[in-house]
Design a protein around this motif. Structure first.
Motif, PDB file in Angstrom:
ATOM      1  N   PRO A   1      25.780  10.038   8.376  1.00 14.13           N
ATOM      2  CA  PRO A   1      26.410   8.750   8.029  1.00 14.13           C
ATOM      3  C   PRO A   1      25.810   8.138   6.764  1.00 14.13           C
ATOM      4  CG  PRO A   1      25.879   8.833  10.372  1.00 14.13           C
ATOM      5  CD  PRO A   1      25.227  10.022   9.743  1.00 14.13           C
ATOM      6  N   ALA A   2      26.616   7.342   6.093  1.00 15.76           N
ATOM      7  CA  ALA A   2      26.166   6.653   4.879  1.00 15.76           C
ATOM      8  C   ALA A   2      25.442   5.371   5.276  1.00 15.76           C
ATOM      9  CB  ALA A   2      27.355   6.338   3.978  1.00 15.76           C
ATOM     10  N   CYS A   3      24.162   5.495   5.599  1.00 15.58           N
ATOM     11  CA  CYS A   3      23.339   4.332   5.939  1.00 15.58           C
ATOM     12  C   CYS A   3      21.925   4.588   5.442  1.00 15.58           C
ATOM     13  CB  CYS A   3      23.355   4.045   7.434  1.00 15.58           C
ATOM     14  SG  CYS A   3      22.760   5.404   8.445  1.00 15.58           S
ATOM     15  N   PHE A   4      21.201   3.524   5.130  1.00 21.44           N
ATOM     16  CA  PHE A   4      19.865   3.650   4.569  1.00 21.44           C
ATOM     17  C   PHE A   4      18.846   3.890   5.681  1.00 21.44           C
ATOM     18  CE2 PHE A   4      22.239   1.214   1.426  1.00 21.44           C
ATOM     19  CZ  PHE A   4      21.907   1.884   0.259  1.00 21.44           C
ATOM     20  N   SER A   5      17.994   4.880   5.467  1.00 22.30           N
ATOM     21  CA  SER A   5      16.988   5.245   6.457  1.00 22.30           C
ATOM     22  C   SER A   5      15.689   4.481   6.208  1.00 22.30           C
ATOM     23  CB  SER A   5      16.712   6.749   6.397  1.00 22.30           C
ATOM     24  OG  SER A   5      16.122   7.085   5.148  1.00 22.30           O
ATOM     25  N   THR A   6      14.765   4.597   7.145  1.00 23.66           N
ATOM     26  CA  THR A   6      13.446   3.986   6.971  1.00 23.66           C
ATOM     27  C   THR A   6      12.744   4.573   5.758  1.00 23.66           C
ATOM     28  OG1 THR A   6      13.252   3.642   9.359  1.00 23.66           O
ATOM     29  CG2 THR A   6      11.225   3.546   8.074  1.00 23.66           C
ATOM     30  N   GLN A   7      12.889   5.872   5.535  1.00 24.12           N
ATOM     31  CA  GLN A   7      12.292   6.502   4.369  1.00 24.12           C
ATOM     32  C   GLN A   7      12.911   5.965   3.088  1.00 24.12           C
ATOM     33  OE1 GLN A   7       9.687   8.435   4.530  1.00 24.12           O
ATOM     34  NE2 GLN A   7       9.533   8.816   2.330  1.00 24.12           N
ATOM     35  N   ASP A   8      14.213   5.702   3.119  1.00 22.84           N
ATOM     36  CA  ASP A   8      14.872   5.084   1.960  1.00 22.84           C
ATOM     37  C   ASP A   8      14.272   3.719   1.667  1.00 22.84           C
ATOM     38  OD1 ASP A   8      16.583   7.254   1.721  1.00 22.84           O
ATOM     39  OD2 ASP A   8      18.180   6.326   2.909  1.00 22.84           O
ATOM     40  N   ASP A   9      14.014   2.942   2.720  1.00 24.15           N
ATOM     41  CA  ASP A   9      13.412   1.616   2.538  1.00 24.15           C
ATOM     42  C   ASP A   9      12.078   1.713   1.817  1.00 24.15           C
ATOM     43  OD1 ASP A   9      15.565   0.575   3.881  1.00 24.15           O
ATOM     44  OD2 ASP A   9      14.505   0.330   5.789  1.00 24.15           O
ATOM     45  N   ILE A  10      11.279   2.698   2.200  1.00 24.44           N
ATOM     46  CA  ILE A  10       9.956   2.866   1.588  1.00 24.44           C
ATOM     47  C   ILE A  10      10.088   3.262   0.126  1.00 24.44           C
ATOM     48  CG2 ILE A  10       7.851   4.280   1.599  1.00 24.44           C
ATOM     49  CD1 ILE A  10       8.160   4.469   4.646  1.00 24.44           C
ATOM     50  N   GLU A  11      10.925   4.250  -0.150  1.00 20.46           N
ATOM     51  CA  GLU A  11      11.013   4.798  -1.500  1.00 20.46           C
ATOM     52  C   GLU A  11      11.754   3.860  -2.462  1.00 20.46           C
ATOM     53  OE1 GLU A  11      12.712   8.670  -1.147  1.00 20.46           O
ATOM     54  OE2 GLU A  11      10.898   9.541  -0.270  1.00 20.46           O
ATOM     55  N   GLU A  12      12.593   2.974  -1.953  1.00 21.55           N
ATOM     56  CA  GLU A  12      13.381   2.100  -2.818  1.00 21.55           C
ATOM     57  C   GLU A  12      12.777   0.711  -2.956  1.00 21.55           C
ATOM     58  OE1 GLU A  12      17.328   2.298  -1.193  1.00 21.55           O
ATOM     59  OE2 GLU A  12      17.599   4.406  -1.779  1.00 21.55           O
TER      60      GLU A  12
ATOM     61  N   SER B   1      16.554  18.965   0.098  1.00 27.61           N
ATOM     62  CA  SER B   1      16.761  19.680   1.354  1.00 27.61           C
ATOM     63  C   SER B   1      17.859  18.953   2.121  1.00 27.61           C
ATOM     64  CB  SER B   1      15.464  19.712   2.170  1.00 27.61           C
ATOM     65  OG  SER B   1      15.125  18.410   2.619  1.00 27.61           O
ATOM     66  N   ARG B   2      18.017  19.292   3.393  1.00 27.61           N
ATOM     67  CA  ARG B   2      19.040  18.638   4.207  1.00 27.61           C
ATOM     68  C   ARG B   2      18.671  17.197   4.532  1.00 27.61           C
ATOM     69  NH1 ARG B   2      20.470  22.406   9.230  1.00 27.61           N
ATOM     70  NH2 ARG B   2      21.907  20.644   9.548  1.00 27.61           N
ATOM     71  N   THR B   3      17.387  16.864   4.441  1.00 26.45           N
ATOM     72  CA  THR B   3      16.946  15.532   4.877  1.00 26.45           C
ATOM     73  C   THR B   3      16.222  14.732   3.801  1.00 26.45           C
ATOM     74  OG1 THR B   3      14.887  16.493   5.733  1.00 26.45           O
ATOM     75  CG2 THR B   3      16.739  16.260   7.280  1.00 26.45           C
ATOM     76  N   SER B   4      16.062  15.280   2.613  1.00 31.12           N
ATOM     77  CA  SER B   4      15.331  14.544   1.576  1.00 31.12           C
ATOM     78  C   SER B   4      15.732  15.029   0.193  1.00 31.12           C
ATOM     79  CB  SER B   4      13.815  14.705   1.759  1.00 31.12           C
ATOM     80  OG  SER B   4      13.437  16.045   1.519  1.00 31.12           O
ATOM     81  N   VAL B   5      15.461  14.164  -0.801  1.00 29.48           N
ATOM     82  CA  VAL B   5      15.657  14.528  -2.201  1.00 29.48           C
ATOM     83  C   VAL B   5      14.689  13.702  -3.026  1.00 29.48           C
ATOM     84  CG1 VAL B   5      17.494  12.814  -2.537  1.00 29.48           C
ATOM     85  CG2 VAL B   5      17.344  14.792  -4.057  1.00 29.48           C
TER      86      VAL B   5
ATOM     87  N   ALA C   1       0.824  -1.204   0.000  1.00 31.22           N
ATOM     88  CA  ALA C   1       0.000   0.000   0.000  1.00 31.22           C
ATOM     89  C   ALA C   1       0.855   1.250   0.000  1.00 31.22           C
ATOM     90  CB  ALA C   1      -0.926  -0.018   1.225  1.00 31.22           C
ATOM     91  N   ILE C   2       1.933   1.217   0.771  1.00 35.93           N
ATOM     92  CA  ILE C   2       2.817   2.385   0.810  1.00 35.93           C
ATOM     93  C   ILE C   2       3.493   2.589  -0.532  1.00 35.93           C
ATOM     94  CG2 ILE C   2       4.923   3.299   1.851  1.00 35.93           C
ATOM     95  CD1 ILE C   2       4.041   2.044   4.481  1.00 35.93           C
ATOM     96  N   ARG C   3       3.867   1.491  -1.209  1.00 37.78           N
ATOM     97  CA  ARG C   3       4.480   1.623  -2.533  1.00 37.78           C
ATOM     98  C   ARG C   3       3.514   2.274  -3.513  1.00 37.78           C
ATOM     99  NH1 ARG C   3       6.296  -4.494  -2.886  1.00 37.78           N
ATOM    100  NH2 ARG C   3       7.239  -4.593  -0.852  1.00 37.78           N
ATOM    101  N   LEU C   4       2.240   1.874  -3.421  1.00 35.63           N
ATOM    102  CA  LEU C   4       1.244   2.507  -4.275  1.00 35.63           C
ATOM    103  C   LEU C   4       1.160   3.997  -3.996  1.00 35.63           C
ATOM    104  CD1 LEU C   4      -1.642  -0.116  -4.293  1.00 35.63           C
ATOM    105  CD2 LEU C   4      -0.465   0.771  -6.284  1.00 35.63           C
ATOM    106  N   ALA C   5       1.201   4.354  -2.715  1.00 32.90           N
ATOM    107  CA  ALA C   5       1.141   5.765  -2.348  1.00 32.90           C
ATOM    108  C   ALA C   5       2.316   6.533  -2.921  1.00 32.90           C
ATOM    109  CB  ALA C   5       1.118   5.905  -0.815  1.00 32.90           C
ATOM    110  N   VAL C   6       3.499   5.935  -2.815  1.00 29.97           N
ATOM    111  CA  VAL C   6       4.692   6.587  -3.360  1.00 29.97           C
ATOM    112  C   VAL C   6       4.573   6.761  -4.863  1.00 29.97           C
ATOM    113  CG1 VAL C   6       7.173   6.326  -3.720  1.00 29.97           C
ATOM    114  CG2 VAL C   6       6.183   5.798  -1.497  1.00 29.97           C
ATOM    115  N   GLN C   7       4.031   5.720  -5.551  1.00 34.94           N
ATOM    116  CA  GLN C   7       3.877   5.805  -7.004  1.00 34.94           C
ATOM    117  C   GLN C   7       2.920   6.927  -7.387  1.00 34.94           C
ATOM    118  OE1 GLN C   7       5.696   4.124  -9.100  1.00 34.94           O
ATOM    119  NE2 GLN C   7       4.782   5.149 -10.839  1.00 34.94           N
ATOM    120  N   ILE C   8       1.822   7.059  -6.633  1.00 32.34           N
ATOM    121  CA  ILE C   8       0.868   8.141  -6.909  1.00 32.34           C
ATOM    122  C   ILE C   8       1.544   9.491  -6.738  1.00 32.34           C
ATOM    123  CG2 ILE C   8      -1.215   9.285  -6.043  1.00 32.34           C
ATOM    124  CD1 ILE C   8      -2.328   6.512  -5.442  1.00 32.34           C
TER     125      ILE C   8
END
Length: 286
Positions: free
Chosen positions: A235-246, A206-210, A52-59
Motif C-alpha cells: 500500500p501507498a502509506c508511509f512506514s516508521t522507517q520512512d518517518d526516520i529517514e525523512e 530491495s523489496r522493502t528498502s531503497v 539522535a536518530i537523524r544524526l545516525a542517518v546522516q552519518i
C-alpha cells in the motif's frame, strides 16, 4: 563501524548540550545539515531521541554504510538518547534558539510580517498555534495545535506552491519506471528550475528498502523539492522507517504503491521535525 559509533557518541553529546557551533567546527558538518538535525533546540529534551536518530542517518549517508550497519547505528543512537548521564542532560532553562522564533500574533493576520530568516516560525493566534516556514519554491503556514485563545486575531493557514503542479506525464513516467523495477523499490527526486526535472539517483534497492548511493552534498538530493519512493505492490502509506529517514528535511514527500493493479499515491509535507498530510491535488495533476 567502531569509528562511526565513536563519532555518533561525540555528536550526540554535543547535541544534548546545544553546542551547535561545535558540531559544525569540529566535525565539519555543513550548517544546513546541522539546521536540519537541530531544528528545535527549545524542545530538545522531548525530541532528543529523534534528533539522535537523524544524526545516525546522516552519518550513514555520509559513510555509505549498508542497511544492517545503518540499523545498528540507529539502535546505538536510541540507546544513547535513553541512557544519557545526568551530566549530559539539558539544564532546566530556556535555550537560545538559532533556528526558530516564537511569536504571538497581535495585529491583522492578513498581513503577517516578513519572514524572520529562521528555519521555523511558531505563531500563537486566536485559533491555535501555527508553524510558518518557506523556501524559494514553497511557503507554508499550517496549524500544529488547534485551540481557542481569547483576545487574539486568527490566522488563516496557507500552502503556496510557487511552481505549477507536477504534470500527469511526469507521474506516468515515474509509474512506468516503478513497474519496470518489479518488486524492488525505486527512489526519485523532483526539482524545479523553470520546469520540473525528474532525477533517478544511483541507488541500492530491495523489496522493502531503497537508498541513494550518491553523496547527499552538491547533488540532486540537495535541490529536490519533492522526494518520491515506491512500495511496489504494498500500500501507498508511509512506514516508521520512512518517518526516520525523512525527518529533518523541508520538502514534499510522496509514496507510490499498490502496483501494478491499482497505482495509488500518498503525499505529505515535511517541515523538519513535523509532517502534514496534504491532498494529492495540491501537488500533482492527475
Amino acid at each position: 563501524m567502531a569509528i562511526a559509533f565513536v563519532q555518533m557518541s561525540f555528536l550526540v553529546s554535543h547535541l544534548k548540550r546545544g553546542n551547535f557551533e561545535k558540531l559544525m567546527d569540529v566535525n565539519h558538518i555543513p550548517l544546513p545539515v546541522v539546521r536540519r538535525l537541530c531544528c528545535l533546540p527549545e524542545q530538545m529534551q522531548a525530541c532528543l531521541q529523534r534528533s539522535a536518530i537523524r544524526l545516525a542517518v546522516q552519518i550513514c549517508r555520509k559513510a555509505h554504510v549498508g542497511r544492517a550497519a545503518k540499523q545498528r547505528i540507529q539502535r546505538y543512537a536510541l540507546m544513547l538518547s535513553r541512557n544519557s548521564k545526568s551530566t549530559d542532560r539539558l539544564p532546566d532553562r530556556p535555550m537560545n534558539d538559532s533556528f526558530c522564533t516564537h511569536n504571538i500574533i497581535s495585529s491583522d493576520t492578513s498581513n503577517l510580517p516578513p519572514y524572520s530568516g529562521k528555519l521555523q516560525e511558531y505563531w500563537m493566534a486566536g485559533n491555535g498555534v501555527f508553524l510558518r516556514s518557506h523556501r524559494p519554491e514553497l511557503e507554508v503556514c499550517l496549524a500544529i495545535a488547534r485551540c481557542t485563545v481569547g483576545n487574539l486575531p486568527q490566522i488563516k493557514p496557507y500552502f503556496r506552491l510557487v511552481p505549477s503542479k507536477v504534470p500527469a506525464s511526469t507521474i506516468s513516467e515515474i509509474i512506468q519506471i516503478c513497474l519496470e523495477a518489479g518488486e524492488r523499490e525505486v527512489l526519485f527526486y523532483l526539482s524545479y528550475t523553470n520546469q520540473w526535472q525528474l532525477h533517478v539517483p544511483a541507488q541500492t534497492a530491495s523489496r522493502t528498502s531503497v537508498a541513494a548511493t550518491e553523496s547527499s552534498f552538491n547533488s540532486t538530493y540537495e535541490t529536490a523539492l519533492i522526494e518520491i519512493h515506491s512500495h511496489a505492490g504494498a500500500p501507498a502509506c508511509f512506514s516508521t522507517q520512512d518517518d526516520i529517514e525523512e525527518s529533518g528535511k523541508f520538502r514534499i514527500f510522496a509514496v507510490i504503491g499498490s502496483l501494478p493493479e491499482k497505482p495509488s499515491i500518498c503525499v505529505r509535507l515535511g517541515v523538519y521535525d513535523r509532517f502534514f498530510d496534504i491532498p494529492i491535488s495540491w501537488i500533482f495533476t492527475l
